[in-house]
Design a protein around this motif. Structure first.
Motif, PDB file in Angstrom:
ATOM      1  N   ASN A  45       0.742  -1.171  -0.002  1.00  0.00           N
ATOM      2  CA  ASN A  45      -0.111  -0.033   0.050  1.00  0.00           C
ATOM      3  C   ASN A  45       0.812   1.207   0.152  1.00  0.00           C
ATOM      4  OD1 ASN A  45      -2.431  -1.587   0.191  1.00  0.00           O
ATOM      5  ND2 ASN A  45      -2.262  -1.489   2.404  1.00  0.00           N
ATOM      6  N   ARG A  46       0.998   1.868  -1.162  1.00  0.00           N
ATOM      7  CA  ARG A  46       1.617   3.121  -1.365  1.00  0.00           C
ATOM      8  C   ARG A  46       0.922   4.424  -0.986  1.00  0.00           C
ATOM      9  NH1 ARG A  46       4.316   1.306  -6.705  1.00  0.00           N
ATOM     10  NH2 ARG A  46       2.295   2.263  -7.451  1.00  0.00           N
ATOM     11  N   PRO A  47       1.266   5.244  -0.467  1.00  0.00           N
ATOM     12  CA  PRO A  47       0.605   6.373  -0.179  1.00  0.00           C
ATOM     13  C   PRO A  47       0.254   7.464  -1.434  1.00  0.00           C
ATOM     14  CG  PRO A  47       3.017   6.824   0.331  1.00  0.00           C
ATOM     15  CD  PRO A  47       2.823   5.546  -0.090  1.00  0.00           C
ATOM     16  N   ASP A  48      -1.075   8.103  -1.312  1.00  0.00           N
ATOM     17  CA  ASP A  48      -1.366   8.627  -2.546  1.00  0.00           C
ATOM     18  C   ASP A  48      -0.636   9.813  -2.504  1.00  0.00           C
ATOM     19  OD1 ASP A  48      -3.311   6.979  -3.001  1.00  0.00           O
ATOM     20  OD2 ASP A  48      -4.874   7.981  -1.677  1.00  0.00           O
ATOM     21  N   ASP A  49      -0.797  10.257  -3.955  1.00  0.00           N
ATOM     22  CA  ASP A  49       0.049  11.734  -4.242  1.00  0.00           C
ATOM     23  C   ASP A  49      -0.504  12.977  -3.341  1.00  0.00           C
ATOM     24  OD1 ASP A  49       1.737  10.610  -6.084  1.00  0.00           O
ATOM     25  OD2 ASP A  49       0.461  11.244  -7.698  1.00  0.00           O
ATOM     26  N   GLN A  51      -1.349  12.694  -0.102  1.00  0.00           N
ATOM     27  CA  GLN A  51      -1.201  12.773   1.260  1.00  0.00           C
ATOM     28  C   GLN A  51       0.458  13.143   1.255  1.00  0.00           C
ATOM     29  OE1 GLN A  51      -1.442   8.560   2.253  1.00  0.00           O
ATOM     30  NE2 GLN A  51      -3.502   8.975   2.805  1.00  0.00           N
ATOM     31  N   LYS A  52       1.273  13.238   0.439  1.00  0.00           N
ATOM     32  CA  LYS A  52       2.589  13.758   0.365  1.00  0.00           C
ATOM     33  C   LYS A  52       2.716  15.223   0.764  1.00  0.00           C
ATOM     34  CE  LYS A  52       4.306  10.708  -3.500  1.00  0.00           C
ATOM     35  NZ  LYS A  52       4.983  10.679  -4.782  1.00  0.00           N
TER      36      LYS A  52
END
Length: 133
Positions: A45-49, A51-52
């Protein structure tokens, strides 16, 4: 006189059409019979853009000592004020997690009460750490 025999050269052509037909049939056979194996592995599960962010978000840090005293980000608070303090912290900082660090001798009722207050304040991610002596 000697007669020389003259040999006529014949053009020896090989018909390539049947060989090309066989090659194409074999190619189609191998394409159809090839089984594509889907690799098995872990789903990450990679973070969404969205959330950066450039600055790291702070976590709510709550420490409970052996006597049941509650400290939030280094200052002492009452059990009834945990929810209000977390809400004021959330108004200033963008976070969704809290770390509750309890002493090994702390009564579990106090830890559960702090967890309830943090949940009511709107923190979905809670972690509990235990200090061993």
């Amino acid at each position: 006189m000697k007669k020389k025999h003259k040999f006529e050269t014949q053009d020896a052509d090989i018909d390539m059409t049947p060989m090309l037909d066989i090659v194409f049939i074999m190619l189609i056979f191998f394409i159809v019979t090839t089984s594509f194996v889907k690799e098995k592995g872990l789903i990450v599960n990679r973070p969404d853009d969205a959330q950066k962010s450039n600055k790291p978000s702070k976590n709510v840090s709550i420490r409970i000592d052996a006597n049941g005293m509650i400290f939030m980000n280094g200052r002492q608070i009452d059990l009834q004020r945990v929810e209000a303090n977390i809400q004021s912290f959330l108004a200033e900082n963008n976070t969704d997690s809290a770390v509750i660090q309890a002493d090994e001798e702390t009564k579990h009722g106090i830890v559960v009460a702090v967890l309830d207050q943090a949940t009511k304040a709107g923190l979905p991610k809670l972690s509990v750490l235990v200090e061993k002596k």
